[in-house]
Design a protein around this motif. Structure first.
Motif, PDB file in Angstrom:
ATOM      1  N   ILE A  94      -7.961  -9.202  10.441  1.00 12.24           N
ATOM      2  CA  ILE A  94      -9.312  -9.325   9.885  1.00 12.24           C
ATOM      3  C   ILE A  94     -10.355  -8.896  10.921  1.00 12.24           C
ATOM      4  O   ILE A  94     -11.309  -8.178  10.615  1.00 12.24           O
ATOM      5  CB  ILE A  94      -9.576 -10.768   9.404  1.00 12.24           C
ATOM      6  N   ALA A  95     -10.167  -9.354  12.161  1.00 11.52           N
ATOM      7  CA  ALA A  95     -11.098  -8.985  13.233  1.00 11.52           C
ATOM      8  C   ALA A  95     -11.138  -7.468  13.415  1.00 11.52           C
ATOM      9  O   ALA A  95     -12.212  -6.868  13.528  1.00 11.52           O
ATOM     10  CB  ALA A  95     -10.691  -9.666  14.539  1.00 11.52           C
ATOM     11  N   ASN A  96      -9.961  -6.838  13.419  1.00  5.37           N
ATOM     12  CA  ASN A  96      -9.893  -5.377  13.570  1.00  5.37           C
ATOM     13  C   ASN A  96     -10.557  -4.678  12.382  1.00  5.37           C
ATOM     14  O   ASN A  96     -11.221  -3.642  12.550  1.00  5.37           O
ATOM     15  CB  ASN A  96      -8.436  -4.927  13.688  1.00  5.37           C
ATOM     16  N   ARG A  97     -10.384  -5.238  11.210  1.00  4.67           N
ATOM     17  CA  ARG A  97     -10.995  -4.672   9.995  1.00  4.67           C
ATOM     18  C   ARG A  97     -12.518  -4.647  10.126  1.00  4.67           C
ATOM     19  O   ARG A  97     -13.166  -3.639   9.848  1.00  4.67           O
ATOM     20  CB  ARG A  97     -10.564  -5.513   8.790  1.00  4.67           C
ATOM     21  N   PHE A  98     -13.081  -5.782  10.556  1.00  2.00           N
ATOM     22  CA  PHE A  98     -14.532  -5.868  10.698  1.00  2.00           C
ATOM     23  C   PHE A  98     -15.053  -4.862  11.731  1.00  2.00           C
ATOM     24  O   PHE A  98     -16.080  -4.209  11.524  1.00  2.00           O
ATOM     25  CB  PHE A  98     -14.953  -7.281  11.102  1.00  2.00           C
ATOM     26  N   VAL A  99     -14.336  -4.768  12.852  1.00  2.00           N
ATOM     27  CA  VAL A  99     -14.769  -3.859  13.914  1.00  2.00           C
ATOM     28  C   VAL A  99     -14.672  -2.410  13.453  1.00  2.00           C
ATOM     29  O   VAL A  99     -15.600  -1.611  13.648  1.00  2.00           O
ATOM     30  CB  VAL A  99     -13.935  -4.085  15.187  1.00  2.00           C
ATOM     31  N   ASN A 100     -13.551  -2.055  12.822  1.00  2.00           N
ATOM     32  CA  ASN A 100     -13.354  -0.679  12.343  1.00  2.00           C
ATOM     33  C   ASN A 100     -14.367  -0.296  11.263  1.00  2.00           C
ATOM     34  O   ASN A 100     -14.797   0.864  11.180  1.00  2.00           O
ATOM     35  CB  ASN A 100     -11.930  -0.493  11.812  1.00  2.00           C
ATOM     36  N   ASN A 101     -14.735  -1.275  10.440  1.00  2.00           N
ATOM     37  CA  ASN A 101     -15.712  -1.010   9.371  1.00  2.00           C
ATOM     38  C   ASN A 101     -17.156  -1.068   9.871  1.00  2.00           C
ATOM     39  O   ASN A 101     -18.094  -0.842   9.107  1.00  2.00           O
ATOM     40  CB  ASN A 101     -15.516  -2.004   8.224  1.00  2.00           C
ATOM     41  N   LYS A 102     -17.304  -1.451  11.136  1.00  2.00           N
ATOM     42  CA  LYS A 102     -18.628  -1.505  11.779  1.00  2.00           C
ATOM     43  C   LYS A 102     -19.617  -2.384  11.004  1.00  2.00           C
ATOM     44  O   LYS A 102     -20.741  -1.973  10.698  1.00  2.00           O
ATOM     45  CB  LYS A 102     -19.190  -0.096  11.957  1.00  2.00           C
ATOM     46  N   VAL A 103     -19.174  -3.592  10.665  1.00  2.00           N
ATOM     47  CA  VAL A 103     -20.093  -4.524  10.001  1.00  2.00           C
ATOM     48  C   VAL A 103     -21.248  -4.831  10.940  1.00  2.00           C
ATOM     49  O   VAL A 103     -21.136  -4.702  12.164  1.00  2.00           O
ATOM     50  CB  VAL A 103     -19.372  -5.833   9.582  1.00  2.00           C
ATOM     51  N   ASP A 104     -22.367  -5.238  10.375  1.00  2.00           N
ATOM     52  CA  ASP A 104     -23.558  -5.498  11.185  1.00  2.00           C
ATOM     53  C   ASP A 104     -23.529  -6.865  11.850  1.00  2.00           C
ATOM     54  O   ASP A 104     -24.145  -7.064  12.908  1.00  2.00           O
ATOM     55  CB  ASP A 104     -24.810  -5.392  10.305  1.00  2.00           C
ATOM     56  N   LEU A 105     -22.813  -7.820  11.236  1.00  2.00           N
ATOM     57  CA  LEU A 105     -22.753  -9.183  11.765  1.00  2.00           C
ATOM     58  C   LEU A 105     -21.479  -9.846  11.263  1.00  2.00           C
ATOM     59  O   LEU A 105     -21.004  -9.535  10.160  1.00  2.00           O
ATOM     60  CB  LEU A 105     -23.997  -9.965  11.339  1.00  2.00           C
ATOM     61  N   ILE A 106     -20.928 -10.752  12.060  1.00  4.79           N
ATOM     62  CA  ILE A 106     -19.725 -11.492  11.664  1.00  4.79           C
ATOM     63  C   ILE A 106     -20.027 -12.983  11.670  1.00  4.79           C
ATOM     64  O   ILE A 106     -20.639 -13.501  12.607  1.00  4.79           O
ATOM     65  CB  ILE A 106     -18.554 -11.213  12.628  1.00  4.79           C
ATOM     66  N   CYS A 107     -19.595 -13.664  10.617  1.00  2.43           N
ATOM     67  CA  CYS A 107     -19.629 -15.132  10.591  1.00  2.43           C
ATOM     68  C   CYS A 107     -18.194 -15.617  10.741  1.00  2.43           C
ATOM     69  O   CYS A 107     -17.323 -15.274   9.936  1.00  2.43           O
ATOM     70  CB  CYS A 107     -20.223 -15.646   9.283  1.00  2.43           C
ATOM     71  N   ALA A 108     -17.939 -16.399  11.781  1.00  5.02           N
ATOM     72  CA  ALA A 108     -16.597 -16.931  12.048  1.00  5.02           C
ATOM     73  C   ALA A 108     -16.585 -18.424  11.793  1.00  5.02           C
ATOM     74  O   ALA A 108     -17.355 -19.172  12.408  1.00  5.02           O
ATOM     75  CB  ALA A 108     -16.189 -16.636  13.485  1.00  5.02           C
TER      76      ALA A 108
END
Length: 337
Positions: A94-108
């Motif tokens: 999931i973390a790699n997915r967010f980084v690869n998709n270049k999301v603007d912000l992550i809520c963990a």
């Protein structure tokens, strides 16, 4: 003579240029403080460690908090919602997915989720919630001034006050049992606080640890006959399987004090605890400040809940034969079903 004079003038001009350049570096040429980035439209990745009522409430609160600040899903914000089902390999993917998709912000949501995404990126802003101690989890340098790309809200609950609640519900307790997940840093921190609080009251603490839901019944049985009450911290494995625990504790007539109210609703006896929806709202508000360019995670102090409301499950108390004093019921949220 003219040539020499022209050369002298050129050298003087060159020297003046050097002096001006040095001056610019030392004064006006100093690097300006970088302004926070702004997003009129945003893509946000939400990663939740596991599905249970507390984390679900934090998740909903986060989205609602952003909505209150004008970020409406389908209009100016999009969410990539992911649940890791308590699996570390899922968290990494999931973390790699967010980084690869270049999301603007992550809520963990929950400590392991935050640790995984923080290891995956040091540039994407991360807001966390349902995390007990950011510094102890090595997510920030300091809880008051994080210093990196991570900030958020803490679910540190009033452990000592919760122990006091157990002692009021069942006076005369000499030994308290506790069950928690050995790999959850947030749980270990709470148990350390419990031990210190118990020692001050001359109460012994007996521990039982689990690594998965499958260990809960055995851990609970190991405490039966050795204690007069059970304390369960805001532990994700236990929170996801409270009926598995209370199946044993109810039969043994052991009251269970929980770290938060959803665990009480799921079969625990009482708490003086965290409201995860409210924490989520605050987290969403912090995320909005980041997205609107009003603040950067590095400079945003970790936020915490200040007021705690007693939550008492009278149905469970009756089943255990425990009489709840009227003074404890005043101002409490009472569960009767």
């Amino acid at each position: 003579m003219a040539t020499w004079k022209n050369s002298k003038i050129k050298m003087a001009a060159l020297g003046l240029a050097v002096i001006m350049a040095v001056g610019a570096i030392g004064c006006g040429g100093a690097k300006k403080k970088e302004e926070p980035k702004k997003w009129s439209k945003a893509s946000v990745g939400i990663v939740q460690l596991v599905e249970h009522a507390a984390l679900d409430a934090a998740n909903k609160g986060f989205v609602d908090g952003l909505a209150k600040r004008g970020y409406k899903e389908g209009e100016n914000i999009s969410y990539d919602r992911q649940n890791a089902q308590a699996d570390q390999s899922n968290l990494q993917n999931i973390a790699n997915r967010f980084v690869n998709n270049k999301v603007d912000l992550i809520c963990a949501i929950a400590t392991p989720a935050a640790q995984t995404v923080a290891n995956a990126t040091n540039t994407i802003p991360i807001v966390g919630t349902a995390i007990t101690d950011y510094k102890a989890a090595k997510l920030v340098k300091d809880n008051n001034k994080p210093g990196g790309n991570v900030t958020g809200t803490t679910d540190m609950n009033p452990v000592a006050a919760q122990l006091d609640l157990l002692l009021k519900i069942k006076p005369g307790i000499k030994t308290v049992g506790t069950i928690y997940t050995s790999s959850e840093v947030n749980s270990q921190i709470q148990i350390d606080i419990l031990k210190k609080a118990a020692e001050a009251k001359n109460v012994k603490v007996i521990e039982a640890t689990v690594s998965s839901v499958n260990d809960i019944q055995q851990a609970a049985r190991s405490l039966v006959g050795k204690c007069e009450g059970i304390y369960v911290p805001t532990d994700n494995i236990l929170a996801s399987a409270m009926p598995t625990l209370t199946m044993i504790t109810d039969e043994a007539k052991l009251p269970v004090i929980c770290g938060e109210e959803n665990m009480v609703a799921a079969g625990g006896t009482a708490t003086l605890g965290i409201n995860y929806y409210e924490l989520g709202l605050v987290t969403g508000d912090m995320a909005a400040d980041i997205l609107q360019g009003k603040a950067k995670p590095a400079e945003m102090a970790i936020q915490s809940q200040k007021q705690f409301t007693p939550v008492i499950n009278l149905k469970v108390a009756d089943k255990l034969g425990v009489k709840i004093a009227d003074e404890l019921l005043k101002g409490a949220t009472v569960i009767r079903k």
